[in-house]
Scaffold this motif. Sequence first.
Motif, PDB file in Angstrom:
ATOM      1  N   LEU A   8       0.796  -1.229   0.000  1.00 33.28           N
ATOM      2  CA  LEU A   8       0.000   0.000   0.000  1.00 33.28           C
ATOM      3  C   LEU A   8       0.828   1.278   0.000  1.00 33.28           C
ATOM      4  O   LEU A   8       0.301   2.356  -0.280  1.00 33.28           O
ATOM      5  CB  LEU A   8      -0.966  -0.006   1.184  1.00 33.28           C
ATOM      6  CG  LEU A   8      -1.980  -1.152   1.189  1.00 33.28           C
ATOM      7  CD1 LEU A   8      -2.873  -1.074   2.415  1.00 33.28           C
ATOM      8  CD2 LEU A   8      -2.809  -1.175  -0.075  1.00 33.28           C
ATOM      9  N   THR A   9       2.120   1.184   0.309  1.00 31.72           N
ATOM     10  CA  THR A   9       2.933   2.401   0.334  1.00 31.72           C
ATOM     11  C   THR A   9       4.001   2.432  -0.754  1.00 31.72           C
ATOM     12  O   THR A   9       4.405   3.508  -1.180  1.00 31.72           O
ATOM     13  CB  THR A   9       3.619   2.582   1.706  1.00 31.72           C
ATOM     14  OG1 THR A   9       4.399   1.419   1.994  1.00 31.72           O
ATOM     15  CG2 THR A   9       2.593   2.817   2.796  1.00 31.72           C
ATOM     16  N   ASP A  10       4.451   1.276  -1.205  1.00 28.46           N
ATOM     17  CA  ASP A  10       5.555   1.228  -2.169  1.00 28.46           C
ATOM     18  C   ASP A  10       5.108   1.010  -3.611  1.00 28.46           C
ATOM     19  O   ASP A  10       5.902   1.158  -4.525  1.00 28.46           O
ATOM     20  CB  ASP A  10       6.544   0.114  -1.797  1.00 28.46           C
ATOM     21  CG  ASP A  10       7.201   0.357  -0.445  1.00 28.46           C
ATOM     22  OD1 ASP A  10       7.115   1.486   0.069  1.00 28.46           O
ATOM     23  OD2 ASP A  10       7.798  -0.593   0.087  1.00 28.46           O
ATOM     24  N   ILE A  11       3.867   0.631  -3.810  1.00 31.22           N
ATOM     25  CA  ILE A  11       3.355   0.389  -5.164  1.00 31.22           C
ATOM     26  C   ILE A  11       2.221   1.375  -5.432  1.00 31.22           C
ATOM     27  O   ILE A  11       1.291   1.491  -4.633  1.00 31.22           O
ATOM     28  CB  ILE A  11       2.844  -1.058  -5.318  1.00 31.22           C
ATOM     29  CG1 ILE A  11       3.994  -2.049  -5.087  1.00 31.22           C
ATOM     30  CG2 ILE A  11       2.221  -1.265  -6.698  1.00 31.22           C
ATOM     31  CD1 ILE A  11       3.559  -3.506  -5.096  1.00 31.22           C
ATOM     32  N   GLN A  12       2.303   2.059  -6.547  1.00 29.77           N
ATOM     33  CA  GLN A  12       1.259   3.015  -6.930  1.00 29.77           C
ATOM     34  C   GLN A  12       0.125   2.263  -7.626  1.00 29.77           C
ATOM     35  O   GLN A  12       0.360   1.546  -8.581  1.00 29.77           O
ATOM     36  CB  GLN A  12       1.856   4.066  -7.883  1.00 29.77           C
ATOM     37  CG  GLN A  12       0.900   5.146  -8.303  1.00 29.77           C
ATOM     38  CD  GLN A  12       0.607   6.124  -7.186  1.00 29.77           C
ATOM     39  OE1 GLN A  12       1.408   6.331  -6.314  1.00 29.77           O
ATOM     40  NE2 GLN A  12      -0.566   6.708  -7.224  1.00 29.77           N
TER      41      GLN A  12
END
Length: 190
Positions: free
Chosen positions: A87-91
């Motif tokens: 949820l934070t490293d993949i757009q």
Amino acid sequence: MTNPIIATEDPAKDIGKILKKIRFDRELTLDNVSMLTGVSKTMLGQIERGVSVPTISVLWKIAKGLQISLSSLLNEPTQQYQAVQILTDIQPVCDEDNKMLLYNIFPFNPLSGFEYFYIILKPGASHHSDAHRSATEEYVIVTEGTLTLQVEEQTFTLQAPAKINFRANVAHSYTNQTDKPVIFQNIMKY
């Protein structure tokens, strides 16, 4: 502990370049691609120029029409042994009203023959998918909430934890009819 790569760029940024390269490699005109995909020539031109960011539905139509994986349009790099916070490293790629967020976790790899998506459907979200190639199978694992899945004329209510698999050569849709998010994983096996 490894340092994850933080996604700072939108994965849709390069879709136009990738689409144009595929089109040129196959010696197709915009008219040809429009006929194959059902996406207007104008929209395809805007995507190629980077003027328009396609929705998930448009991406699926392009991938299906050109008989390529969705991952090949997103140009996601594959690296082994790398921890990534989904949820934070993949757009994510979103639908037109930002109610469906699709995270391309494991892009298509011809050696494995599959791609893996983490999907969040916000309350009221609905996504219709046209039939995929005849040999494609979908494996759906609901991990949070209640997903309503329609495959042709059959409707399935999948309350987490639940799973289903089906041949994706028919129209199908995913709907969140609840007031809480639905989270599911989708494996596309080609």
